[in-house]
Design a protein around this motif. Sequence first.
Motif, PDB file in Angstrom:
ATOM      1  N   ILE A  88      50.664 -13.121  26.384  1.00  0.00           N
ATOM      2  CA  ILE A  88      51.698 -12.069  26.371  1.00  0.00           C
ATOM      3  C   ILE A  88      51.658 -11.267  27.672  1.00  0.00           C
ATOM      4  CG2 ILE A  88      52.426  -9.936  25.232  1.00  0.00           C
ATOM      5  CD1 ILE A  88      51.456 -11.150  22.588  1.00  0.00           C
ATOM      6  N   MET A  89      50.462 -10.928  28.138  1.00  0.00           N
ATOM      7  CA  MET A  89      50.324 -10.168  29.392  1.00  0.00           C
ATOM      8  C   MET A  89      50.941 -10.911  30.568  1.00  0.00           C
ATOM      9  SD  MET A  89      48.693  -7.206  28.908  1.00  0.00           S
ATOM     10  CE  MET A  89      48.065  -6.810  30.524  1.00  0.00           C
ATOM     11  N   ALA A  90      50.860 -12.247  30.517  1.00  0.00           N
ATOM     12  CA  ALA A  90      51.362 -13.061  31.630  1.00  0.00           C
ATOM     13  C   ALA A  90      52.883 -13.060  31.702  1.00  0.00           C
ATOM     14  CB  ALA A  90      50.839 -14.489  31.512  1.00  0.00           C
ATOM     15  N   ARG A  91      53.569 -12.851  30.530  1.00  0.00           N
ATOM     16  CA  ARG A  91      55.034 -12.944  30.549  1.00  0.00           C
ATOM     17  C   ARG A  91      55.755 -11.606  30.327  1.00  0.00           C
ATOM     18  NH1 ARG A  91      53.838 -15.201  25.310  1.00  0.00           N
ATOM     19  NH2 ARG A  91      54.788 -13.915  23.643  1.00  0.00           N
ATOM     20  N   GLU A  92      55.040 -10.586  29.840  1.00  0.00           N
ATOM     21  CA  GLU A  92      55.662  -9.298  29.558  1.00  0.00           C
ATOM     22  C   GLU A  92      55.083  -8.201  30.474  1.00  0.00           C
ATOM     23  OE1 GLU A  92      58.115  -8.982  27.597  1.00  0.00           O
ATOM     24  OE2 GLU A  92      58.041 -10.818  26.399  1.00  0.00           O
ATOM     25  N   TRP A  93      55.883  -7.151  30.647  1.00  0.00           N
ATOM     26  CA  TRP A  93      55.430  -5.990  31.442  1.00  0.00           C
ATOM     27  C   TRP A  93      54.783  -4.996  30.486  1.00  0.00           C
ATOM     28  CZ3 TRP A  93      56.066  -5.806  36.739  1.00  0.00           C
ATOM     29  CH2 TRP A  93      55.646  -4.633  37.374  1.00  0.00           C
ATOM     30  N   VAL A  94      53.461  -5.049  30.381  1.00  0.00           N
ATOM     31  CA  VAL A  94      52.729  -4.242  29.407  1.00  0.00           C
ATOM     32  C   VAL A  94      52.152  -3.000  30.085  1.00  0.00           C
ATOM     33  CG1 VAL A  94      50.781  -4.185  27.805  1.00  0.00           C
ATOM     34  CG2 VAL A  94      52.176  -6.259  28.010  1.00  0.00           C
ATOM     35  N   HIS A  95      52.410  -1.827  29.494  1.00  0.00           N
ATOM     36  CA  HIS A  95      51.914  -0.569  30.046  1.00  0.00           C
ATOM     37  C   HIS A  95      50.544  -0.198  29.488  1.00  0.00           C
ATOM     38  CE1 HIS A  95      56.450   0.505  30.493  1.00  0.00           C
ATOM     39  NE2 HIS A  95      56.027  -0.292  31.457  1.00  0.00           N
ATOM     40  N   ILE A  96      50.351  -0.447  28.178  1.00  0.00           N
ATOM     41  CA  ILE A  96      49.118  -0.027  27.504  1.00  0.00           C
ATOM     42  C   ILE A  96      48.584  -1.199  26.666  1.00  0.00           C
ATOM     43  CG2 ILE A  96      48.060   1.642  25.907  1.00  0.00           C
ATOM     44  CD1 ILE A  96      50.564   3.435  26.458  1.00  0.00           C
ATOM     45  N   VAL A  97      47.273  -1.424  26.719  1.00  0.00           N
ATOM     46  CA  VAL A  97      46.628  -2.433  25.876  1.00  0.00           C
ATOM     47  C   VAL A  97      45.701  -1.708  24.906  1.00  0.00           C
ATOM     48  CG1 VAL A  97      45.186  -4.501  25.779  1.00  0.00           C
ATOM     49  CG2 VAL A  97      46.724  -4.133  27.734  1.00  0.00           C
ATOM     50  N   LEU A  98      45.979  -1.865  23.587  1.00  0.00           N
ATOM     51  CA  LEU A  98      45.167  -1.261  22.539  1.00  0.00           C
ATOM     52  C   LEU A  98      44.430  -2.405  21.836  1.00  0.00           C
ATOM     53  CD1 LEU A  98      44.392   1.234  20.843  1.00  0.00           C
ATOM     54  CD2 LEU A  98      46.423   0.802  19.445  1.00  0.00           C
ATOM     55  N   CYS A  99      43.134  -2.518  22.078  1.00  0.00           N
ATOM     56  CA  CYS A  99      42.401  -3.721  21.691  1.00  0.00           C
ATOM     57  C   CYS A  99      41.229  -3.389  20.764  1.00  0.00           C
ATOM     58  CB  CYS A  99      41.891  -4.435  22.939  1.00  0.00           C
ATOM     59  SG  CYS A  99      41.084  -6.007  22.613  1.00  0.00           S
TER      60      CYS A  99
ATOM     61  N   LEU B 211      61.433   2.258  26.375  1.00  0.00           N
ATOM     62  CA  LEU B 211      60.197   2.800  25.826  1.00  0.00           C
ATOM     63  C   LEU B 211      58.996   2.151  26.507  1.00  0.00           C
ATOM     64  CD1 LEU B 211      61.035   2.798  22.001  1.00  0.00           C
ATOM     65  CD2 LEU B 211      61.094   4.743  23.575  1.00  0.00           C
ATOM     66  N   PRO B 212      57.867   2.891  26.592  1.00  0.00           N
ATOM     67  CA  PRO B 212      56.645   2.277  27.113  1.00  0.00           C
ATOM     68  C   PRO B 212      56.217   1.118  26.203  1.00  0.00           C
ATOM     69  CG  PRO B 212      56.419   4.664  26.952  1.00  0.00           C
ATOM     70  CD  PRO B 212      57.667   4.302  26.230  1.00  0.00           C
ATOM     71  N   THR B 213      55.634   0.084  26.765  1.00  0.00           N
ATOM     72  CA  THR B 213      55.221  -1.092  25.988  1.00  0.00           C
ATOM     73  C   THR B 213      53.732  -1.030  25.692  1.00  0.00           C
ATOM     74  OG1 THR B 213      54.906  -2.357  28.009  1.00  0.00           O
ATOM     75  CG2 THR B 213      57.042  -2.541  26.927  1.00  0.00           C
ATOM     76  N   VAL B 214      53.374  -1.381  24.439  1.00  0.00           N
ATOM     77  CA  VAL B 214      51.981  -1.403  23.998  1.00  0.00           C
ATOM     78  C   VAL B 214      51.672  -2.792  23.445  1.00  0.00           C
ATOM     79  CG1 VAL B 214      50.266  -0.442  22.421  1.00  0.00           C
ATOM     80  CG2 VAL B 214      52.016   1.042  23.410  1.00  0.00           C
ATOM     81  N   LEU B 215      50.569  -3.349  23.870  1.00  0.00           N
ATOM     82  CA  LEU B 215      50.092  -4.609  23.313  1.00  0.00           C
ATOM     83  C   LEU B 215      48.920  -4.309  22.380  1.00  0.00           C
ATOM     84  CD1 LEU B 215      49.832  -7.685  23.061  1.00  0.00           C
ATOM     85  CD2 LEU B 215      48.495  -7.668  25.198  1.00  0.00           C
ATOM     86  N   VAL B 216      49.097  -4.573  21.087  1.00  0.00           N
ATOM     87  CA  VAL B 216      48.049  -4.376  20.093  1.00  0.00           C
ATOM     88  C   VAL B 216      47.319  -5.704  19.898  1.00  0.00           C
ATOM     89  CG1 VAL B 216      47.534  -3.819  17.682  1.00  0.00           C
ATOM     90  CG2 VAL B 216      49.321  -2.543  18.918  1.00  0.00           C
ATOM     91  N   VAL B 217      46.003  -5.704  20.138  1.00  0.00           N
ATOM     92  CA  VAL B 217      45.195  -6.918  20.001  1.00  0.00           C
ATOM     93  C   VAL B 217      44.184  -6.683  18.877  1.00  0.00           C
ATOM     94  CG1 VAL B 217      43.773  -8.629  21.180  1.00  0.00           C
ATOM     95  CG2 VAL B 217      45.421  -7.259  22.496  1.00  0.00           C
ATOM     96  N   ASP B 218      44.390  -7.392  17.736  1.00  0.00           N
ATOM     97  CA  ASP B 218      43.507  -7.222  16.581  1.00  0.00           C
ATOM     98  C   ASP B 218      43.584  -8.494  15.731  1.00  0.00           C
ATOM     99  OD1 ASP B 218      42.268  -6.382  14.105  1.00  0.00           O
ATOM    100  OD2 ASP B 218      42.580  -4.312  14.800  1.00  0.00           O
TER     101      ASP B 218
END
Length: 481
Positions: free
Chosen positions: A43-54, A5-12
């Motif tokens: 997290i960005m430094a160690r994971e392959w993130v496709h989308i950042v939702l901030c 699945l595509p990866t999403v990083l939620v920053v809140d």
Amino acid sequence: MSQNLPTVLVVDDEVRSQEALRRTLEEDFTVFTAASAEAAAAIMAREWVHIVLCDQRMPGASGVQFLTEVREKWPDAVRIIISGYTDSEDIITGINEAGIYQYLLKPWQPEQLLLTLNGAAEMYRLQSENQRLSLDMKVAEPVLRERVAGKRAAVAERFAVSALLRAPNSPMNAVCTLVEKVARLDVPVLLTGESGTGKELLARGLHLASPRAEAAFITENCGAVPDQLLESELFGYKRGAFTGAYEDRVGLFKQADGGSIFLDEIGETTPAFQVKLLRVLQEGEVRPVGAPRPLPVDARVVTATNRDLEADMQAGRFREDLFYRLAAITVWVPPLRERAMDIPLIANAFAAELRSVGGEAFAPLDKEVLACLAAYRWPGNVRELRNEILRMAALSDDARLRASDLSPRVLRAAEADDEAELNLLAGMDGDLKARLETLEARIVKESLIRHRWNKTRAAKELGLSRVGLRNKLSRYGLEKS
């Protein structure tokens, strides 16, 4: 969580907001969460993130500030701002500095959120595919270039003038030498001779020996196409120019731009079409049918005919000005019957291309078959010889081509050969010297008649100088009055 699945990083910074976003997204995405820009960067430094939702407003760095950092360090990630405020300055800064994909407002709707993130995931996929293809093209370019060069070299080797099959004493040797010499000159060439003598093969060899060899070589048989269709084929047309013209079409002259175009059977064209062709040669431009203005074109024109164009000019069937435009250099191709020494080479080459019923290669033609082939006059020239070999291969029961498989007309010619030799000597009187002189006079006269009293060609065929030929004409009283 599926790694596909595509990866999403939620920053809140609000935990409840993180959990609400996770529950909405986790069926379609692999979700990571962070409460601050610092945690998100880890997290960005160690994971392959496709989308950042901030979120925009957080303690410490704002959403736009963090996404600006993401843009610099991880430019492939798709960046989205989510905020409960509609500050236009934040939106403008986010677009200009952070390069955000979307600016979402709270409270968000699940359907809208999923639609936006699915679009972001597709954009990431397309970006990755584009980068991969760009890399593949960079890697493939040398390979493709090498393959194209290899194919071009193979074509040049196969169709080069030097590869034309001929014996050491063949009249074709002088023809091939002339073609290779004129190939270097960027002038129109007219090939004359009977049908089936290989004029198109010589035209292709001429193109490959010219400075235009790497550009296109386009052919058209003018005798097989009506005038109106020939014009649209050669010059092109615009959509709607005539019934059936549903789209624009690039003409053959334009397709040959930078290369060569071969117009076979040029003597079959009408004077009306010849006027249009003359304009192309004079102006260096073509006007597609229905086009408002002409197009520039730079193509070397090589033409061929089996007609006597000089006689057609006198009869008004061929324009004199077009003839001199096309025939800057004229090359006459001798018929197969005048180069019988080439027949064994050509016939065996045709046989070598074929396979017997059992899949075996055919054995070289024996002396009996070659003698029969040599005795025949071949009015269809090399084309007819090829068809004869094909016929023999079709009738053969094994990997050997026999004289019994030859056409009746070829066999009859072989049977009549001995009688013809005796008839040649019939009616001669006197001693041996007188008979030899009579025979020599017949041979000289026959050669002159066949070459339409062109003394240069006749002398070359007979192995004489012009002075030597002139002396024999005077001696035997053969000067044409």
